[in-house]
Enzyme design. Structure first.
Site, PDB file in Angstrom:
ATOM      1  N   GLU A  29     -13.763   5.845  -1.119  1.00  0.00           N
ATOM      2  CA  GLU A  29     -14.573   4.880  -0.102  1.00  0.00           C
ATOM      3  C   GLU A  29     -15.324   5.809   0.751  1.00  0.00           C
ATOM      4  OE1 GLU A  29     -12.696   1.253   0.887  1.00  0.00           O
ATOM      5  OE2 GLU A  29     -10.879   2.011  -0.251  1.00  0.00           O
ATOM      6  N   GLU A  54      -9.283   9.975   4.602  1.00  0.00           N
ATOM      7  CA  GLU A  54      -9.439   8.417   4.181  1.00  0.00           C
ATOM      8  C   GLU A  54     -10.400   8.088   3.341  1.00  0.00           C
ATOM      9  OE1 GLU A  54      -9.039   5.791   7.716  1.00  0.00           O
ATOM     10  OE2 GLU A  54      -9.498   7.604   8.745  1.00  0.00           O
ATOM     11  N   LYS A  96     -15.518   5.393   4.753  1.00  0.00           N
ATOM     12  CA  LYS A  96     -14.171   5.590   5.641  1.00  0.00           C
ATOM     13  C   LYS A  96     -14.576   6.699   6.765  1.00  0.00           C
ATOM     14  CE  LYS A  96     -11.187   2.502   4.167  1.00  0.00           C
ATOM     15  NZ  LYS A  96      -9.795   2.594   3.648  1.00  0.00           N
ATOM     16  N   GLU A 113       0.715  -1.132  -0.030  1.00  0.00           N
ATOM     17  CA  GLU A 113       0.014   0.002  -0.102  1.00  0.00           C
ATOM     18  C   GLU A 113       0.950   1.169  -0.070  1.00  0.00           C
ATOM     19  OE1 GLU A 113      -2.771   0.746   3.202  1.00  0.00           O
ATOM     20  OE2 GLU A 113      -3.220  -1.552   3.312  1.00  0.00           O
TER      21      GLU A 113
END
Ligand SMILES: *[C@@H]1O[C@H](CO)[C@@H](O)[C@H](O)[C@H]1NC(C)=O
Ligand SMILES: *[C@@H]1O[C@H](CO)[C@@H](O)[C@H](O)[C@H]1NC(C)=O
Ligand SMILES: *[C@@H]1O[C@H](CO)[C@@H](O)[C@H](O)[C@H]1NC(C)=O
Ligand SMILES: *[C@@H]1O[C@H](CO)[C@@H](O)[C@H](O)[C@H]1NC(C)=O
Length: 347
Positions: free
Chosen positions: A318, A326, A321, A264
């Site tokens: 997303e 985030e 999150k 990541e």
């Protein structure tokens, strides 16, 4: 005739071709799904396959819908993840074997699975039970794969850079956290060395930069920014410094030859109003430069010419999150429009 033409291709063109064909090879994405507005997996797979040069996808579970969607897809391999909460149970061989039979074997070989990530950033949890069962679970899954006659799937576990002791500056002084080096990392690295599996890390210059080092974190600095006082090597970006600190820690205990995979890394394109260094341009710059850097094949100052398979976090924004930053690590919006151009679309 053909042969003559090939021979007469100018060197720069050959190099360009090599770079073009290898370009996509090392870049993957983390397909996170903490969201209520993502398209169904088969659309996602079709998009990745037909519209992008992404050739590796990492998921945070072993979602059967996603594994089915990747069935028969060539040229894209997968990392599946075992949740931290399953690690203790999977440290027992019978449980590892049934997990494998239930979750992966039904999809093999049609779905191309390359790695099993056992948990995520387990050491960072400081949970002694979990940490104590991490390597046994990796060993059990490896044995379970062997007993099922599955070849070509390697077992690993991604680590945050919190595995390094606080003073990993300069990079050549990198070492594992006190108390973890011999007890935890030597046996894990011995496992990787034996099974030819990679050591996975999640380096995030985003979490490491300060007001003075933003350009260094973004690969934006052409001037030397950090000189390693021990090796006299020059660092122009924080990503290299972070990887070399990890490498130094590994080498210190004899495992400098184990492969490193970047499981990541990324940069958010939006954040809280008071966050500095966060936004569209910053995210685009980081990820674009990251891809260029990884695919250049230059490696790092301590690991020249080594190439690290690198998985960008993340494929999508997303929306579930917990914080704005985030929620905004994605390269794409849920409708597949790019959040910014990062150079991974097919022409
Ligand atoms: C694995 O291969 C061995 C030898 O070819 C065979 O005896 C065994 O039955 C196989 N096991 C499975 C689970 O397919
Ligand atoms: C680092 O940069 C300095 C200043 O440009 C240069 O003199 C030195 O040779 C460089 N070191 C290495 C190892 O490339
Ligand atoms: C790593 O594995 C190789 C064999 O592949 C072995 O020669 C070497 O000693 C191992 N390294 C360590 C530190 O155990
Ligand atoms: C930034 O704002 C958030 C609320 O939006 C607040 O919780 C946080 O403490 C602030 N951070 C700084 C460094 O001011």
């Amino acid at each position: 005739m053909m042969r003559g033409q090939v021979v007469h291709l100018p060197l720069f063109l050959i190099l360009t071709l090599i770079l073009t064909f290898s370009a996509a090879y090392h870049i993957g994405v983390n397909y996170g799904t903490v969201s209520n507005n993502l398209p169904p997996p088969h659309q996602v797979v079709n998009f990745i396959k037909t519209k992008t040069n992404i050739n590796h996808v990492k998921i945070f579970d072993a979602n059967p819908g996603i594994l089915t969607a990747f069935s028969g897809i060539t040229g894209i391999s997968l990392t599946v993840t075992i949740p931290n909460s399953d690690i203790v149970s999977l440290s027992k061989l019978p449980n590892a074997r049934s997990w494998l039979s239930d979750n992966l074997l039904p999809f093999l070989p049609a779905t191309s699975i390359r790695y099993i990530a056992v948990g995520n950033e387990v050491i960072a949890t400081s949970d002694r039970t979990l940490i104590g069962h991490l390597l046994p679970a990796m060993e059990a899954l490896t044995l379970a794969l062997h007993l099922a006659n599955v070849t070509g799937i390697l077992v690993s576990t991604p680590h945050s850079l919190g595995i390094l002791s606080g003073s990993s500056e300069p990079p050549s002084s990198g070492k594992f956290r006190r108390g973890y080096e011999k007890a935890i990392f030597a046996p894990i690295l011995d496992f990787h060395n034996r099974t030819k599996s990679p050591f996975m890390v999640n380096p995030y210059p985003y979490f490491g930069f300060g007001p003075e080092t933003l350009n260094y974190a973004l690969f934006n600095s052409n001037d030397i920014v950090v000189v390693d006082t021990v090796t006299k090597l020059n660092y122009t970006n924080m990503f290299d410094a972070q990887l070399d600190a990890v490498y130094s820690a590994m080498k210190r205990i004899g495992y400098g030859d184990v492969d490193i995979v970047v499981a990541e890394t990324g940069w958010p394109s939006a954040g809280e109003p008071n966050q500095t260094g966060v936004g569209l341009d910053f995210a685009a710059t980081y990820n674009r430069n990251l891809i260029k850097h990884v695919n250049s094949g230059k490696g790092t100052p301590l690991m020249p010419n080594r190439v690290f398979e690198t998985c960008i976090f993340a494929l999508f924004n997303e929306n579930l999150k917990p914080s704005i930053s985030e929620q905004n690590f994605g390269l794409f919006k849920p409708d597949f429009t790019p959040v910014y151009d990062v150079g991974i679309m097919k022409n």
